[in-house]
Design a protein around this motif. Structure first.
Motif, PDB file in Angstrom:
ATOM      1  N   LEU A  44      45.505  33.174  44.419  1.00  0.00           N
ATOM      2  CA  LEU A  44      44.111  33.217  44.191  1.00  0.00           C
ATOM      3  C   LEU A  44      43.328  31.937  44.154  1.00  0.00           C
ATOM      4  O   LEU A  44      43.911  30.962  44.236  1.00  0.00           O
ATOM      5  N   ALA A  45      41.953  32.188  44.107  1.00  0.00           N
ATOM      6  CA  ALA A  45      41.154  31.026  43.736  1.00  0.00           C
ATOM      7  C   ALA A  45      40.841  30.988  42.261  1.00  0.00           C
ATOM      8  O   ALA A  45      40.833  32.048  41.563  1.00  0.00           O
ATOM      9  N   ALA A  46      40.939  29.606  41.724  1.00  0.00           N
ATOM     10  CA  ALA A  46      40.586  29.416  40.334  1.00  0.00           C
ATOM     11  C   ALA A  46      39.605  28.215  40.086  1.00  0.00           C
ATOM     12  O   ALA A  46      40.059  27.030  40.416  1.00  0.00           O
ATOM     13  N   SER A  47      38.637  28.270  39.334  1.00  0.00           N
ATOM     14  CA  SER A  47      37.763  27.090  38.893  1.00  0.00           C
ATOM     15  C   SER A  47      38.193  26.711  37.715  1.00  0.00           C
ATOM     16  O   SER A  47      37.452  25.744  37.138  1.00  0.00           O
ATOM     17  N   SER A  48      39.161  27.323  37.025  1.00  0.00           N
ATOM     18  CA  SER A  48      39.346  26.689  35.582  1.00  0.00           C
ATOM     19  C   SER A  48      40.636  25.636  35.484  1.00  0.00           C
ATOM     20  O   SER A  48      40.852  25.346  34.447  1.00  0.00           O
ATOM     21  N   ALA A  64      42.408  35.435  34.041  1.00  0.00           N
ATOM     22  CA  ALA A  64      42.025  36.851  33.414  1.00  0.00           C
ATOM     23  C   ALA A  64      43.403  37.732  33.167  1.00  0.00           C
ATOM     24  O   ALA A  64      44.259  38.093  34.204  1.00  0.00           O
ATOM     25  N   THR A  65      43.458  38.169  32.073  1.00  0.00           N
ATOM     26  CA  THR A  65      44.871  39.135  31.604  1.00  0.00           C
ATOM     27  C   THR A  65      44.681  40.427  32.808  1.00  0.00           C
ATOM     28  O   THR A  65      45.667  41.021  32.883  1.00  0.00           O
ATOM     29  N   SER A  66      43.505  40.703  33.205  1.00  0.00           N
ATOM     30  CA  SER A  66      43.443  41.562  34.289  1.00  0.00           C
ATOM     31  C   SER A  66      43.810  41.368  35.747  1.00  0.00           C
ATOM     32  O   SER A  66      44.056  42.248  36.449  1.00  0.00           O
ATOM     33  N   SER A  67      44.341  39.899  35.791  1.00  0.00           N
ATOM     34  CA  SER A  67      44.724  39.639  37.135  1.00  0.00           C
ATOM     35  C   SER A  67      45.850  40.389  37.842  1.00  0.00           C
ATOM     36  O   SER A  67      46.854  40.656  36.929  1.00  0.00           O
ATOM     37  N   LYS A  68      45.819  40.965  38.775  1.00  0.00           N
ATOM     38  CA  LYS A  68      47.021  41.720  39.529  1.00  0.00           C
ATOM     39  C   LYS A  68      47.987  40.875  40.141  1.00  0.00           C
ATOM     40  O   LYS A  68      49.201  41.185  40.364  1.00  0.00           O
ATOM     41  N   THR A  69      47.233  39.599  40.531  1.00  0.00           N
ATOM     42  CA  THR A  69      48.216  38.698  41.242  1.00  0.00           C
ATOM     43  C   THR A  69      48.976  37.717  40.245  1.00  0.00           C
ATOM     44  O   THR A  69      50.236  37.472  40.724  1.00  0.00           O
ATOM     45  N   TRP A  70      48.431  37.314  39.184  1.00  0.00           N
ATOM     46  CA  TRP A  70      49.305  36.593  38.215  1.00  0.00           C
ATOM     47  C   TRP A  70      50.656  36.811  38.032  1.00  0.00           C
ATOM     48  O   TRP A  70      51.610  36.405  37.973  1.00  0.00           O
ATOM     49  N   VAL A 133      49.659  30.532  27.138  1.00  0.00           N
ATOM     50  CA  VAL A 133      48.942  30.827  25.753  1.00  0.00           C
ATOM     51  C   VAL A 133      48.250  31.927  25.756  1.00  0.00           C
ATOM     52  O   VAL A 133      47.166  31.811  26.690  1.00  0.00           O
ATOM     53  N   GLU A 134      48.200  32.867  25.064  1.00  0.00           N
ATOM     54  CA  GLU A 134      47.440  33.968  24.973  1.00  0.00           C
ATOM     55  C   GLU A 134      45.915  33.428  24.526  1.00  0.00           C
ATOM     56  O   GLU A 134      45.846  32.490  23.627  1.00  0.00           O
ATOM     57  N   ALA A 135      44.838  33.623  25.535  1.00  0.00           N
ATOM     58  CA  ALA A 135      43.812  33.202  24.923  1.00  0.00           C
ATOM     59  C   ALA A 135      42.467  34.454  25.293  1.00  0.00           C
ATOM     60  O   ALA A 135      41.854  34.390  26.241  1.00  0.00           O
ATOM     61  N   GLY A 136      42.638  35.513  24.252  1.00  0.00           N
ATOM     62  CA  GLY A 136      41.655  36.430  24.587  1.00  0.00           C
ATOM     63  C   GLY A 136      41.780  37.218  25.867  1.00  0.00           C
ATOM     64  O   GLY A 136      42.919  37.563  25.854  1.00  0.00           O
ATOM     65  N   ASP A 137      40.838  37.184  26.513  1.00  0.00           N
ATOM     66  CA  ASP A 137      41.009  38.166  27.855  1.00  0.00           C
ATOM     67  C   ASP A 137      41.473  37.428  28.769  1.00  0.00           C
ATOM     68  O   ASP A 137      41.641  37.723  30.009  1.00  0.00           O
TER      69      ASP A 137
END
Ligand SMILES: Cc1cc2nc3c(=O)[nH]c(=O)nc-3n(C[C@H](O)[C@H](O)[C@H](O)COP(=O)(O)O)c2cc1C
Length: 174
Positions: A44-48, A64-70, A133-137
């Motif tokens: 995936l692409a990530a700007s973070s 994002a916790t919604s990522s299907k690829t992670w 580290v969990e960080a919200g969403d």
């Protein structure tokens, strides 16, 4: 919050859409995060992306916790991180789009341990997951570096810059 009348759009509710807009004023580079899984490139692409530590050598990405690829990448023994160049805008969109076409016509190499690195990136890192580290969403992922390469400093190649939901240009350095 004290604001200068007329200059700022204030968002007391911290509405996510408006938050995203405010976050977007911070420009960032973009990386490809990828590994070979079951014989196919996944990524995936990530700007973070952020550099974090020299000793031990660490970088971070925020996913994002919604990522299907992670969840797939997370299990890969090695992850490749490639800093994208300014000619990669279409590649970047592709890496954020339909999973089955993310690597169509993208030139990449695979290390012996399965990290996927784009052939014409500006710098490339061979990584393992150091900590999550969990960080919200989102989940903040610290990656430990095992090998690094980068283009020669004599080559004048600009990074891809993500700014205000679009791709911007980095003009000549001061
Ligand atoms: C310029 C750009 C930057 C992005 N940066 C991030 C990021 O830092 N973190 C993230 O979770 N998703 C980011 N994305 C979205 C992912 O690339 C991807 O589209 C998203 O994870 C959904 O795909 P997935 O469900 O396969 O993970 C970015 C997308 C674009 C176009």
């Amino acid at each position: 919050m004290t604001v200068l009348a007329g200059r700022f759009a204030t968002n007391q509710d911290l509405d996510p859409a408006l938050l995203r807009k405010a976050f977007g004023f911070f420009p960032s580079g973009v990386v490809a995060v990828a590994a070979e899984i079951d014989g196919r490139p996944v990524g995936l692409a990530a700007s973070s992306f952020t550099s974090v530590s020299l000793d031990p050598p660490l970088v971070s990405i925020n996913l994002a916790t919604s990522s299907k690829t992670w969840p797939d990448l997370q299990r890969a023994p090695r992850l490749g991180v490639t800093i994208l160049a300014d000619h990669h805008a279409d590649v970047c969109r592709q890496l954020a789009g339909a999973v089955e076409h993310r690597f169509d016509d993208v030139a990449y190499s695979v290390t012996d341990e399965g990290a996927v690195l784009l052939d014409d990136g500006l710098a490339r890192f061979d990584c393992t997951v150091y900590r999550e580290v969990e960080a919200g969403d989102h989940v903040l992922v610290l990656l430990e570096l095992h090998a690094v390469d980068h283009i020669e400093q004599t080559e004048v190649l600009a990074p891809l810059v993500f700014h205000r939901s679009g791709f911007g240009r980095l003009d000549a350095r001061a």
